[in-house]
Design an enzyme around this catalytic site. Structure first.
Site, mmCIF file in Angstrom:
data_model
loop_
_atom_site.group_PDB
_atom_site.id
_atom_site.type_symbol
_atom_site.label_atom_id
_atom_site.label_comp_id
_atom_site.label_asym_id
_atom_site.label_seq_id
_atom_site.Cartn_x
_atom_site.Cartn_y
_atom_site.Cartn_z
ATOM 1 N N ASN A 14 48.945 43.824 47.628
ATOM 2 C CA ASN A 14 50.012 43.164 46.859
ATOM 3 C C ASN A 14 50.881 44.199 46.147
ATOM 4 O O ASN A 14 52.101 44.033 46.065
ATOM 5 C CB ASN A 14 49.411 42.180 45.848
ATOM 6 C CG ASN A 14 49.088 40.843 46.483
ATOM 7 O OD1 ASN A 14 49.990 40.087 46.856
ATOM 8 N ND2 ASN A 14 47.801 40.557 46.647
ATOM 9 N N ARG A 90 39.453 43.324 36.316
ATOM 10 C CA ARG A 90 38.844 43.557 35.007
ATOM 11 C C ARG A 90 39.590 42.710 33.989
ATOM 12 O O ARG A 90 40.807 42.569 34.074
ATOM 13 C CB ARG A 90 38.991 45.053 34.681
ATOM 14 C CG ARG A 90 38.252 45.542 33.492
ATOM 15 C CD ARG A 90 38.254 47.066 33.487
ATOM 16 N NE ARG A 90 37.479 47.582 34.612
ATOM 17 C CZ ARG A 90 36.152 47.674 34.617
ATOM 18 N NH1 ARG A 90 35.451 47.350 33.560
ATOM 19 N NH2 ARG A 90 35.528 48.106 35.676
ATOM 20 N N ASN A 106 50.208 37.966 36.761
ATOM 21 C CA ASN A 106 49.072 38.179 37.668
ATOM 22 C C ASN A 106 49.245 37.305 38.900
ATOM 23 O O ASN A 106 49.858 36.239 38.823
ATOM 24 C CB ASN A 106 47.770 37.785 36.950
ATOM 25 C CG ASN A 106 46.538 37.944 37.829
ATOM 26 O OD1 ASN A 106 46.385 38.966 38.520
ATOM 27 N ND2 ASN A 106 45.656 36.954 37.829
ATOM 28 N N HIS A 108 46.902 35.228 41.619
ATOM 29 C CA HIS A 108 45.544 34.712 41.748
ATOM 30 C C HIS A 108 45.457 33.906 43.047
ATOM 31 O O HIS A 108 46.340 33.101 43.334
ATOM 32 C CB HIS A 108 45.216 33.821 40.543
ATOM 33 C CG HIS A 108 43.828 33.272 40.583
ATOM 34 N ND1 HIS A 108 42.712 34.052 40.333
ATOM 35 C CD2 HIS A 108 43.362 32.043 40.888
ATOM 36 C CE1 HIS A 108 41.627 33.305 40.469
ATOM 37 N NE2 HIS A 108 41.987 32.089 40.801
ATOM 38 N N SER A 135 48.835 31.656 43.343
ATOM 39 C CA SER A 135 49.658 31.375 42.169
ATOM 40 C C SER A 135 50.007 32.681 41.469
ATOM 41 O O SER A 135 49.159 33.567 41.354
ATOM 42 C CB SER A 135 48.883 30.502 41.164
ATOM 43 O OG SER A 135 48.372 29.328 41.769
ATOM 44 N N ASP A 144 43.021 33.392 33.860
ATOM 45 C CA ASP A 144 43.801 32.642 34.855
ATOM 46 C C ASP A 144 44.394 31.367 34.266
ATOM 47 O O ASP A 144 44.598 30.382 34.984
ATOM 48 C CB ASP A 144 42.931 32.327 36.086
ATOM 49 C CG ASP A 144 42.407 33.585 36.754
ATOM 50 O OD1 ASP A 144 43.111 34.604 36.743
ATOM 51 O OD2 ASP A 144 41.281 33.551 37.283
ATOM 52 N N GLU A 173 50.633 35.635 49.627
ATOM 53 C CA GLU A 173 50.697 36.409 48.376
ATOM 54 C C GLU A 173 51.779 37.483 48.475
ATOM 55 O O GLU A 173 52.545 37.706 47.534
ATOM 56 C CB GLU A 173 49.343 37.060 48.081
ATOM 57 C CG GLU A 173 48.237 36.065 47.766
ATOM 58 C CD GLU A 173 46.925 36.756 47.374
ATOM 59 O OE1 GLU A 173 46.967 37.724 46.592
ATOM 60 O OE2 GLU A 173 45.869 36.324 47.863
HETATM 61 C C1 GAR Z 1 44.277 39.386 46.219
HETATM 62 O O1 GAR Z 1 43.925 38.323 47.075
HETATM 63 C C2 GAR Z 1 44.486 38.893 44.810
HETATM 64 O O2 GAR Z 1 45.097 37.629 44.755
HETATM 65 C C3 GAR Z 1 43.078 38.832 44.305
HETATM 66 O O3 GAR Z 1 42.440 39.960 44.849
HETATM 67 C C4 GAR Z 1 43.094 40.342 46.044
HETATM 68 C C5 GAR Z 1 43.540 41.760 45.899
HETATM 69 O O4 GAR Z 1 44.028 42.263 47.131
HETATM 70 N N1 GAR Z 1 43.039 38.829 42.883
HETATM 71 C C6 GAR Z 1 42.077 38.271 42.169
HETATM 72 O O5 GAR Z 1 41.116 37.705 42.655
HETATM 73 C C7 GAR Z 1 42.263 38.381 40.672
HETATM 74 N N2 GAR Z 1 41.171 37.789 39.987
HETATM 75 P P1 GAR Z 1 44.981 43.527 47.134
HETATM 76 O O6 GAR Z 1 44.282 44.624 46.336
HETATM 77 O O7 GAR Z 1 45.102 43.895 48.583
HETATM 78 O O8 GAR Z 1 46.301 43.122 46.531
#
Ligand code: GAR
Length: 187
Positions: A14, A90, A106, A108, A135, A144, A173
């Site tokens: 992301n 974190r 953020n 999620h 989201s 969240d 995302e």
């Molecule tokens: C993503 O799917 C993000 O939405 C999620 O972790 C992944 C990170 O992937 N985030 C959470 O679960 C936050 N609690 P990335 O490092 O490739 O962006």
């Protein structure tokens, strides 16, 4: 352009989507810093290779306040105005959230308010849901729980596993986050 700092803990796909979107001349933000709580996060290498400044501070063996002061200092030194969490796994302290009130967002991997926290895809499949998604929301002290700024939906197929669903949601995302961050900055 407004200066954005991105916090990551791992892969950083992301983060990469945000950095790539920022290259468009009409994009209202520039990525000033990518910071991580994991010095070996793969996303840090990608950021460096793509000309983005990075910072890493492990929270191990230091107090949480000291860890967060280091992250905060790096963000402020880089002139960051808005923080985008991108797979940052974190919890930020109430103090940190208060210092950046209304300026942290953020992404999620669920259709909030459903499935706050972890294992969102497995929980959506176990519940028999037909749609899942992601989201982008404002970060508050409640996990969240802040105002939702944008969402995208994907279908859940009968043969989906948590992994196959996660991959489908992740593609959305990468489209949603740059769009919502730009809207947030232009608001
Ligand atoms: C993503 O799917 C993000 O939405 C999620 O972790 C992944 C990170 O992937 N985030 C959470 O679960 C936050 N609690 P990335 O490092 O490739 O962006």
């Amino acid at each position: 352009k407004r200066r954005v700092g991105i916090l990551i803990s791992g892969r950083g796909s992301n983060m990469a989507a945000l950095v790539e979107a920022a290259q468009a001349p009409e994009c209202p933000y520039a990525v000033a810093l990518v910071a991580s709580d994991k010095p070996d996060a793969p996303g840090l290498g990608w950021a460096t290779d793509n000309g983005v400044a990075t910072f890493a501070q492990s929270p191990k063996r230091i107090a949480k306040a000291e860890y967060e002061a280091a992250i905060d200092g790096a963000l402020r030194d880089a002139g960051v105005e808005v923080i985008a969490l991108a797979g940052y796994m974190r919890l930020l302290s109430d103090d940190f959230v208060a210092r950046w009130r209304g300026r942290i967002i953020n992404i999620h991997p669920s259709l909030l308010p459903k499935y706050k926290g972890l294992d969102t895809h497995a929980r959506a499949i176990a519940a028999g849901d037909r749609v899942a998604g992601c989201s982008v929301h404002i970060v508050t002290e409640e996990l969240d729980g802040g105002a939702v700024l944008g969402q995208a939906e994907v279908p859940i197929n009968a043969d989906d596993t948590a992994e196959s669903l996660a991959a489908r949601v992740l593609m959305e995302e990468h489209r949603l986050y740059p769009k919502v961050l730009a809207e947030f900055i232009n608001r």
